[in-house]
Design a protein around this motif. Sequence first.
Motif, short mmCIF file in Angstrom:
data_model
loop_
_atom_site.label_atom_id
_atom_site.label_comp_id
_atom_site.label_asym_id
_atom_site.label_seq_id
_atom_site.Cartn_x
_atom_site.Cartn_y
_atom_site.Cartn_z
N TRP A 368 0.83 -1.20 0.00
CA TRP A 368 0.00 0.00 0.00
C TRP A 368 0.87 1.26 0.00
O TRP A 368 0.61 2.21 -0.75
N HIS A 369 1.89 1.28 0.85
CA HIS A 369 2.75 2.46 0.93
C HIS A 369 3.66 2.60 -0.28
O HIS A 369 4.04 3.72 -0.64
N ALA A 370 3.98 1.48 -0.93
CA ALA A 370 4.88 1.55 -2.08
C ALA A 370 4.14 1.86 -3.38
O ALA A 370 4.59 2.69 -4.19
N MET A 371 2.99 1.23 -3.62
CA MET A 371 2.31 1.35 -4.90
C MET A 371 0.81 1.56 -4.81
O MET A 371 0.10 1.48 -5.82
N GLY A 372 0.29 1.79 -3.60
CA GLY A 372 -1.13 2.03 -3.47
C GLY A 372 -1.95 0.77 -3.75
O GLY A 372 -1.48 -0.36 -3.58
N TRP A 373 -3.19 0.99 -4.19
CA TRP A 373 -4.12 -0.12 -4.41
C TRP A 373 -3.61 -1.09 -5.47
O TRP A 373 -3.81 -2.29 -5.37
N THR A 374 -2.93 -0.57 -6.49
CA THR A 374 -2.38 -1.45 -7.53
C THR A 374 -1.36 -2.42 -6.93
O THR A 374 -1.35 -3.61 -7.24
N GLY A 375 -0.53 -1.91 -6.03
CA GLY A 375 0.45 -2.77 -5.39
C GLY A 375 -0.20 -3.83 -4.53
O GLY A 375 0.26 -4.98 -4.47
N VAL A 376 -1.30 -3.48 -3.85
CA VAL A 376 -2.04 -4.44 -3.04
C VAL A 376 -2.57 -5.58 -3.91
O VAL A 376 -2.46 -6.77 -3.57
N CYS A 377 -3.15 -5.23 -5.05
CA CYS A 377 -3.71 -6.25 -5.94
C CYS A 377 -2.60 -7.14 -6.52
O CYS A 377 -2.79 -8.35 -6.66
N LEU A 378 -1.45 -6.55 -6.84
CA LEU A 378 -0.33 -7.36 -7.34
C LEU A 378 0.18 -8.30 -6.26
O LEU A 378 0.53 -9.46 -6.54
N ALA A 379 0.23 -7.81 -5.02
CA ALA A 379 0.66 -8.68 -3.92
C ALA A 379 -0.32 -9.84 -3.74
O ALA A 379 0.09 -10.99 -3.49
N GLY A 380 -1.62 -9.56 -3.86
CA GLY A 380 -2.62 -10.62 -3.75
C GLY A 380 -2.46 -11.65 -4.85
O GLY A 380 -2.58 -12.86 -4.60
N LEU A 381 -2.19 -11.20 -6.06
CA LEU A 381 -1.98 -12.14 -7.17
C LEU A 381 -0.71 -12.96 -6.95
O LEU A 381 -0.67 -14.15 -7.30
N ALA A 382 0.33 -12.34 -6.38
CA ALA A 382 1.57 -13.08 -6.12
C ALA A 382 1.34 -14.19 -5.10
O ALA A 382 1.83 -15.33 -5.26
N ALA A 383 0.59 -13.89 -4.03
CA ALA A 383 0.29 -14.91 -3.03
C ALA A 383 -0.55 -16.03 -3.64
O ALA A 383 -0.33 -17.22 -3.36
N THR A 384 -1.49 -15.66 -4.51
CA THR A 384 -2.31 -16.67 -5.17
C THR A 384 -1.47 -17.55 -6.09
O THR A 384 -1.69 -18.76 -6.18
N ALA A 385 -0.50 -16.93 -6.77
CA ALA A 385 0.39 -17.70 -7.64
C ALA A 385 1.21 -18.71 -6.84
O ALA A 385 1.44 -19.84 -7.29
N LEU A 386 1.64 -18.32 -5.63
CA LEU A 386 2.37 -19.25 -4.78
C LEU A 386 1.48 -20.44 -4.39
O LEU A 386 1.93 -21.59 -4.40
N ALA A 387 0.21 -20.15 -4.07
CA ALA A 387 -0.72 -21.23 -3.76
C ALA A 387 -0.89 -22.16 -4.96
O ALA A 387 -0.91 -23.39 -4.82
N GLY A 388 -1.01 -21.58 -6.16
CA GLY A 388 -1.15 -22.40 -7.36
C GLY A 388 0.07 -23.26 -7.62
O GLY A 388 -0.05 -24.44 -7.96
N PHE A 389 1.26 -22.68 -7.42
CA PHE A 389 2.49 -23.44 -7.62
C PHE A 389 2.55 -24.62 -6.66
O PHE A 389 2.87 -25.76 -7.06
#
Length: 404
Positions: A368-389
Amino acid sequence: MPAAPQPHPPERHPHYSRATLWLLATIAGVSVANIYFNQPLLDDFRASFPGSAWLIGAVPASTQLGYALGMLVLAPLGDRFDRRLLILLQLAALGASLVVAAAAPTLAVLIAASLAIGIVSTIAQQAVPFAAELAPASERGHAVGTVMSGLLLGILLARTVSGFVAQYFGWRAVFGASVFATVALAVVVIARLPKSRPTATLPYGKLLVSLWHLAAESAALREASLTGGALFAAFSIFWSVLTLLLAGEPFHMGPQAAGLFGIVGAAGALAAPLAGKSADKRGPRAVISLCIGLVAVSFVVFALSARSIPGLVVGVIVLDIGVQAAQISNQSRIYALKPEARSRVNTVYMVAYFIGGSVGSALASLAWHAMGWTGVCLAGLAATALAGFSHWRGRARAQTRSRA
């Protein structure tokens, strides 16, 4: 010609019934709600203890720490002792801790009481394995899903209920009301809940050591734990910063608005029994694969809905259904790994699950502090990608073993 032999119906526990499942669901929901009651009350705590305002954040932090500690030191006891007795003892300790919190004269006392509340609120981690024990194998997913629906409703609605009670009656009334709910629940448990059958005779120290051995010996348990932890990290990433998004342009909404999103998220809890039935019929892996896809879709919707309440509502529904259905399917899998060690298997899984949630909350703040809402959504996708892997790597390993 003699008639073909009929298959034997699955063995049923004599006390397995819909009423028992819903009692276990109520136990799980009422107990776990105590972890989240204090989150909307921070401003009220600050007003009551102005001299210690800088320590207010320690109240919810100590509760979460206590819950993690309780999972580690109390949840494994379900394999060693009657779960009904453990539930009653923890309800008694929870009631006493809530009384101390309601009457806390200083913030230090409230923090200590919050730690104790977190430790003994792990009653839910006795209720879910209890459901898995009572149910026949063909209905285990449905049984776990039913009890988890109560737990998830407790998580999602606790903030809303707490905010409402505190607004009209004050923050101490929140803990007082929970005392009455805890006492009433204990009375019903005494009257209606059956005893469980202990499956282990290990001393307490060896029970704890066996947690490490279970994790080291079972690749399936490690895979389920990583998958579940990563999905809960994604879940926490969204919920940790939703209040910040709603407070800014163009919404200008207060924290109560974020609490109302918990009601929307209850759709995921209501879908839990359906997820359990799907896991019974189609196998948990198929359901988990679908759920990982749903969580990924939810963060795409969030990214496109930074200025849209309807879009956020749709994303919340998809996110909660995906995360909660995956949780049910994962737990259905792990309870089948070692029936004689369900409480300890559940402990390994849930400790990893809450570690994932803690990491997700920390990542959310940084994003949130680094990239705002876009950064939050990217972080969520990264965590989801780890779950998928983790999930698909485990599926490939299982297919390789099957071919061999």
